[in-house]
Enzyme design. Structure first.
Site, PDB file in Angstrom:
ATOM      1  N   HIS A 151      31.164  36.763  -1.898  1.00 60.31           N
ATOM      2  CA  HIS A 151      31.412  37.851  -3.147  1.00 60.31           C
ATOM      3  C   HIS A 151      30.215  38.567  -3.065  1.00 60.31           C
ATOM      4  CE1 HIS A 151      34.956  35.798  -4.506  1.00 60.31           C
ATOM      5  NE2 HIS A 151      34.495  34.821  -4.128  1.00 60.31           N
ATOM      6  N   LEU A 152      30.257  39.901  -2.726  1.00 59.58           N
ATOM      7  CA  LEU A 152      29.098  40.972  -2.688  1.00 59.58           C
ATOM      8  C   LEU A 152      28.862  41.523  -4.087  1.00 59.58           C
ATOM      9  CD1 LEU A 152      28.721  41.618   1.205  1.00 59.58           C
ATOM     10  CD2 LEU A 152      27.615  39.624  -0.206  1.00 59.58           C
ATOM     11  N   ASP A 157      42.118  37.219  -3.773  1.00 62.45           N
ATOM     12  CA  ASP A 157      40.948  36.297  -4.158  1.00 62.45           C
ATOM     13  C   ASP A 157      41.202  35.442  -5.461  1.00 62.45           C
ATOM     14  OD1 ASP A 157      38.134  35.376  -3.515  1.00 62.45           O
ATOM     15  OD2 ASP A 157      37.727  36.470  -5.449  1.00 62.45           O
ATOM     16  N   HIS A 200      44.280  32.506  -2.616  1.00 61.61           N
ATOM     17  CA  HIS A 200      43.811  31.524  -3.737  1.00 61.61           C
ATOM     18  C   HIS A 200      44.949  30.995  -4.407  1.00 61.61           C
ATOM     19  CE1 HIS A 200      40.994  30.845  -7.405  1.00 61.61           C
ATOM     20  NE2 HIS A 200      42.240  30.878  -7.962  1.00 61.61           N
ATOM     21  N   ASN A 257      35.761  27.649  -9.896  1.00 60.90           N
ATOM     22  CA  ASN A 257      37.050  27.493  -9.485  1.00 60.90           C
ATOM     23  C   ASN A 257      37.516  27.764  -8.195  1.00 60.90           C
ATOM     24  OD1 ASN A 257      39.761  27.507 -10.240  1.00 60.90           O
ATOM     25  ND2 ASN A 257      39.901  29.824 -10.908  1.00 60.90           N
ATOM     26  N   ASP A 312      32.083  30.446  -0.579  1.00 55.42           N
ATOM     27  CA  ASP A 312      32.738  30.904  -1.524  1.00 55.42           C
ATOM     28  C   ASP A 312      31.482  31.484  -2.293  1.00 55.42           C
ATOM     29  OD1 ASP A 312      34.553  31.905  -3.406  1.00 55.42           O
ATOM     30  OD2 ASP A 312      35.004  30.002  -4.313  1.00 55.42           O
ATOM     31  N   HIS A 355      26.205  35.107 -10.122  1.00 55.54           N
ATOM     32  CA  HIS A 355      26.453  35.732 -11.379  1.00 55.54           C
ATOM     33  C   HIS A 355      25.004  35.875 -12.030  1.00 55.54           C
ATOM     34  CE1 HIS A 355      30.963  35.424 -11.861  1.00 55.54           C
ATOM     35  NE2 HIS A 355      30.874  34.060 -11.283  1.00 55.54           N
ATOM     36  N   PHE A 394      32.934  31.295 -13.741  1.00 52.96           N
ATOM     37  CA  PHE A 394      33.221  30.296 -12.720  1.00 52.96           C
ATOM     38  C   PHE A 394      32.256  30.826 -11.543  1.00 52.96           C
ATOM     39  CE2 PHE A 394      37.268  29.591 -15.148  1.00 52.96           C
ATOM     40  CZ  PHE A 394      37.339  28.424 -15.234  1.00 52.96           C
ATOM     41  N   GLY A 395      31.849  29.825 -10.830  1.00 51.97           N
ATOM     42  CA  GLY A 395      31.143  30.324  -9.487  1.00 51.97           C
ATOM     43  C   GLY A 395      29.915  29.653  -9.202  1.00 51.97           C
TER      44      GLY A 395
END
Length: 434
Positions: free
Chosen positions: A62-63, A151, A178, A277, A304, A308, A322-323
């Protein structure tokens, strides 16, 4: 200038290379791999036995750009990738605007030209990733996407998912799913089980993932589409995948380093950096994922990478995002916990993190041979280092592995013949001008 890597320990099963070699680059190409190369008028880099690998590929990152640049940009995400040894990454479409149209895809590609690693855009399945109306998949394919996915927004409507698979098949695009039933998952924040009970946190049952895996397998069988299951996390999910592969269905799957290494027990300290997640599952699930990988049921390891801001992960566990930010620690974690302990080999790792992703995404990866593009990862197994949030290249410092001491580290990353990351002397530098 030509670059000569001396005394490299090269591992590349695709080209039947294992052992000590010299490797010569001219511009963006490999021009020679021999036991001994003597070349004048070139940059000589003595690797002193360090491990030289074909460039790694992460097919799930995730950019954040456009729209969420406070979390990550294409530039900083690619710098993190380079620090982790990845020469190519695929970025998910959860941007703002969503990457459901040619203009946004072209913007991402234009920004990626200024970055240090190769970027492959993934297009959205539905407009706005809302699950209500199909995106214009043909135009996305023309724009250069190599797969489609909504996603973190699972396509709950089975009819729409069916049509997406049918359209995607027409353009030879895999559908990355997902797998999560939002109704079952509800507002859960961790795996439903013993630890969610004693910690007083709302749980996400394994069934929330498994029922959607089962549905998508059925739809893939119906349509003949290539289904790729993102971040598989449960033992039952592995068995569903195993059964589908036995029946010859075109289905692949990935697993993350954090799901291979951590369990829901890690949440005991209420550290928001453990909130992801799908959630960290039970030890039984973790062991099943490791076995599924070793057995060849799971095809790919993907990070993944979900960066954040500090504020996103601040405060109560229930309210944190989440992440996990995973690009910079993935290879060291896998070496330290699996390769160094003889759980799997470097050759297997390259299938999981180079050739497997390339095949799924339909991109060329010739490995290390004369004439191939010079995308290279150099790893030093003798370095011991401490994971420091402050030193991370990503804007997202949200890692549950902070302060862990890991064995082995990426020391050089080469993309199209350019050294884009250099940590040979213990000073990690991103290089834009070679």
């Amino acid at each position: 200038m030509k670059k000569l890597f001396k005394n490299a320990f090269i591992i590349d099963p695709l080209n039947d290379l294992t052992g000590k070699y010299d490797l010569l680059l001219d511009a963006d190409k490999i021009v020679a791999i021999k036991k001994e190369i003597n070349q004048e008028d070139c940059m000589i880099i003595d690797l002193k036995g360090k491990i030289l690998l074909p460039g790694l590929i992460d097919m799930h990152t995730h950019l954040r750009e456009p729209g969420f640049e406070e979390k990550e940009t294409i530039k900083t995400g690619c710098e993190a990738a380079a620090a982790g040894g990845f020469t190519t990454i695929a970025c998910m479409p959860n941007t703002n605007p969503v990457a459901d149209n040619q203009a946004t895809i072209e913007y991402i590609k234009a920004r990626a030209k200024e970055a240090v690693v190769n970027v492959i855009p993934i297009g959205s399945i539905t407009k706005g990733s809302s699950g209500k109306e199909l995106a214009e998949i043909g135009f996305l394919s023309e724009a250069g996407v190599k797969a489609i996915s909504d996603d973190g927004n699972p396509v709950m409507n089975s009819e729409i998912m069916r049509r997406a698979m049918e359209y995607a098949s027409s353009f030879s695009l895999p559908v990355i799913s997902h797998c999560e039933d939002k109704n079952l998952a509800g507002d859960g924040v961790m795996h439903e089980g013993y630890y969610s009970t004693i910690l007083g946190l709302k749980g996400i049952p394994a069934a929330a993932e498994e029922v959607m895996i089962a549905r998508d397998i059925i739809l893939a069988e119906m349509t003949g589409a290539h289904l790729h299951i993102a971040h598989l996390s449960t033992a039952r999910g592995v068995e569903l995948l195993r059964d589908a592969k036995k029946r010859g269905l075109k289905i692949t799957a990935e697993v993350t380093p954090h799901h291979l290494l951590l369990t829901d027990q890690k949440v005991k300290g209420y550290n928001p950096d453990t909130k992801v997640n799908p959630p960290l599952r039970s030890d039984r699930d973790r062991k099943a994922l490791c076995k599924g990988l070793k057995d060849g049921i799971i095809d790919v390891i993907a990070t993944d990478h979900a960066p954040h801001t500090y504020e996103d992960k601040l405060g109560e566990y229930d309210l944190a995002s989440f992440g996990i930010s995973g690009l910079e620690t993935a290879l060291s974690l896998l070496y330290d916990n699996f390769i160094d302990k003889n759980v799997f080999t470097w050759e297997e790792l390259l299938d999981f993190m180079a050739y497997g992703p390339a095949e799924i995404l339909g991109i060329k990866h010739g490995g290390l041979k004369k004439g191939s593009t010079a995308d290279i990862t150099v790893f030093d197994p003798d370095i011991s280092w401490k994971v420091s949030k402050e030193k991370m290249k990503s804007r997202g410092k949200n890692t549950p592995f902070a302060n862990n001491v890991l064995q082995g580290r990426v020391v050089l990353t080469v993309v199209k013949g350019n050294i884009v990351y250099n940590n040979m002397n213990g000073e990690a530098r991103i290089l834009y001008d070679n």
